[in-house]
Design a protein around this motif. Structure first.
Motif, PDB file in Angstrom:
ATOM      1  N   ALA A  23      24.133 -13.052 -23.596  1.00  0.00           N
ATOM      2  CA  ALA A  23      23.639 -11.752 -24.068  1.00  0.00           C
ATOM      3  C   ALA A  23      24.457 -10.566 -23.569  1.00  0.00           C
ATOM      4  O   ALA A  23      24.324  -9.456 -24.086  1.00  0.00           O
ATOM      5  N   GLY A  24      25.299 -10.774 -22.552  1.00  0.00           N
ATOM      6  CA  GLY A  24      26.134  -9.690 -22.053  1.00  0.00           C
ATOM      7  C   GLY A  24      25.514  -8.945 -20.882  1.00  0.00           C
ATOM      8  O   GLY A  24      24.334  -9.108 -20.542  1.00  0.00           O
ATOM      9  N   ALA A  25      26.339  -8.103 -20.258  1.00  0.00           N
ATOM     10  CA  ALA A  25      25.920  -7.297 -19.110  1.00  0.00           C
ATOM     11  C   ALA A  25      26.341  -5.856 -19.354  1.00  0.00           C
ATOM     12  O   ALA A  25      27.525  -5.587 -19.581  1.00  0.00           O
ATOM     13  N   THR A  26      25.393  -4.935 -19.318  1.00  0.00           N
ATOM     14  CA  THR A  26      25.679  -3.548 -19.668  1.00  0.00           C
ATOM     15  C   THR A  26      25.648  -2.632 -18.452  1.00  0.00           C
ATOM     16  O   THR A  26      24.931  -2.871 -17.483  1.00  0.00           O
ATOM     17  N   LEU A  27      26.416  -1.574 -18.539  1.00  0.00           N
ATOM     18  CA  LEU A  27      26.429  -0.477 -17.567  1.00  0.00           C
ATOM     19  C   LEU A  27      25.926   0.765 -18.287  1.00  0.00           C
ATOM     20  O   LEU A  27      26.416   1.093 -19.365  1.00  0.00           O
ATOM     21  N   ILE A  28      24.954   1.446 -17.696  1.00  0.00           N
ATOM     22  CA  ILE A  28      24.302   2.595 -18.332  1.00  0.00           C
ATOM     23  C   ILE A  28      24.392   3.800 -17.407  1.00  0.00           C
ATOM     24  O   ILE A  28      23.992   3.726 -16.244  1.00  0.00           O
ATOM     25  N   ASP A  29      24.893   4.931 -17.934  1.00  0.00           N
ATOM     26  CA  ASP A  29      24.976   6.165 -17.147  1.00  0.00           C
ATOM     27  C   ASP A  29      24.673   7.357 -18.052  1.00  0.00           C
ATOM     28  O   ASP A  29      25.533   7.814 -18.808  1.00  0.00           O
ATOM     29  N   PRO A  30      23.440   7.899 -17.986  1.00  0.00           N
ATOM     30  CA  PRO A  30      23.067   9.028 -18.847  1.00  0.00           C
ATOM     31  C   PRO A  30      23.489  10.388 -18.296  1.00  0.00           C
ATOM     32  O   PRO A  30      23.253  11.413 -18.923  1.00  0.00           O
ATOM     33  N   PHE A  31      24.119  10.408 -17.098  1.00  0.00           N
ATOM     34  CA  PHE A  31      24.633  11.639 -16.485  1.00  0.00           C
ATOM     35  C   PHE A  31      26.119  11.453 -16.185  1.00  0.00           C
ATOM     36  O   PHE A  31      26.582  11.704 -15.067  1.00  0.00           O
ATOM     37  N   CYS A  32      26.880  11.032 -17.173  1.00  0.00           N
ATOM     38  CA  CYS A  32      28.233  10.547 -16.908  1.00  0.00           C
ATOM     39  C   CYS A  32      29.211  11.621 -16.463  1.00  0.00           C
ATOM     40  O   CYS A  32      30.199  11.329 -15.793  1.00  0.00           O
ATOM     41  N   GLY A  33      28.997  12.902 -16.828  1.00  0.00           N
ATOM     42  CA  GLY A  33      29.984  13.925 -16.533  1.00  0.00           C
ATOM     43  C   GLY A  33      31.296  13.621 -17.235  1.00  0.00           C
ATOM     44  O   GLY A  33      31.359  12.761 -18.123  1.00  0.00           O
ATOM     45  N   PRO A  34      32.371  14.263 -16.836  1.00  0.00           N
ATOM     46  CA  PRO A  34      33.658  14.061 -17.527  1.00  0.00           C
ATOM     47  C   PRO A  34      34.389  12.784 -17.123  1.00  0.00           C
ATOM     48  O   PRO A  34      35.443  12.481 -17.679  1.00  0.00           O
TER      49      PRO A  34
END
Length: 273
Positions: free
Chosen positions: A47-58
């Motif tokens: 199914a995969g492995a995800t990285l999530i960042d909703p405050f990623c900045g530049p």
């Protein structure tokens, strides 16, 4: 939000304090230590492995008062996963400002990251991401807001709907320390978003006791979602050992909490409460 200036690669960068390097060090330590488990989700047909960042900045920063440039958190985490031969199969990023999202996406694509970029507030971004990911994927969310006001509890509630999720959260001790009176006033909605139900749950006391009660209740709320907070938070400090914020891992599996205990390498420094 930090000031944007032109970076060493021609794209915008954010000006940050030197302590950001320490924060990213612990983030990357966790990504590296958890590589063995992540690899089991990356095989063909998985199914995969995800990285999530909703405050990623530049995606890149300059240390305030210096000419030193460093990667932003999500870029550093992606690089670490790739270096460990267990790269995330998807990287979801978001930010409230399109310029920041575009710069971060550009930097990640240059590193061959499978990035999905979303512009908007973090609560809406998280809801969109949760609707997109494979329901059986392994997910690692990095929540690095600028203050308590943007650490909306609804983000954690939404992420808790994922079957497999680890959440590394930046909880601003400095913001709580400086603005407790302001945030706890009758006409402020900051705590209503950060820690819903606090008005009935938190009894008035001295400043220190109230701060402790707020953090304890927030931790209890997270745990009720089935995403258990680690008892091993990492305190990040600034000049003169000034407490700035806690890095705390919350996860649905005890193995993730064990990984964080190693990553944080906690020494005698007190605890969240």
């Amino acid at each position: 939000m930090g000031q944007l200036i032109e970076g060493d690669d021609g794209s915008p960068v954010e000006v940050v304090g030197a302590w950001a390097k320490t924060k990213h060090e612990y983030l990357c330590r966790y990504v590296d230590i958890s590589r063995g488990v992540r690899s089991k989700w990356l095989d063909q047909g998985k199914a995969g492995a995800t990285l999530i960042d909703p405050f990623c900045g530049p995606g890149r920063c300059r240390i305030r008062g210096t000419n030193e440039f460093i990667d932003g958190g999500v870029v550093a985490a992606w690089k670490k996963s790739a270096d460990s031969k267990t790269p995330f199969s998807a990287v979801y990023i978001g930010d409230i400002e399109a310029e920041r999202v575009e710069a971060c996406e550009k930097r990640l694509r240059a590193l061959n990251a499978p990035v999905v970029a979303i512009t908007g507030n973090a609560v809406a971004t998280i809801k969109t991401i949760v609707s997109l990911v494979n329901p059986h994927s392994l997910n690692f969310a990095y929540l690095d807001p600028y203050n308590l006001e943007t650490l909306n509890f609804e983000m954690i509630r939404t992420l808790s709907d994922l079957r497999y999720v680890d959440i590394l959260v930046h909880v601003s001790q400095m913001d709580l320390q400086r603005n407790l009176d302001k945030y706890s006033s009758g006409d402020s909605a900051v705590f209503d978003a950060f820690i819903p139900g606090w008005r009935d749950a938190i009894k008035a006391g001295n400043v220190k006791a109230t701060r402790q009660a707020i953090l304890r209740y927030w931790s209890e709320l997270v745990g009720r979602l089935g995403v258990w907070p680690s008892p091993e938070p990492k305190l990040i400090t600034g000049p003169g050992n000034q407490p700035l914020y806690w890095l705390l891992l919350a996860a649905k599996h005890e193995l993730a909490l064990a990984f964080w205990k190693v990553a944080a390498n906690k020494q005698r420094q007190g605890n969240l409460f």
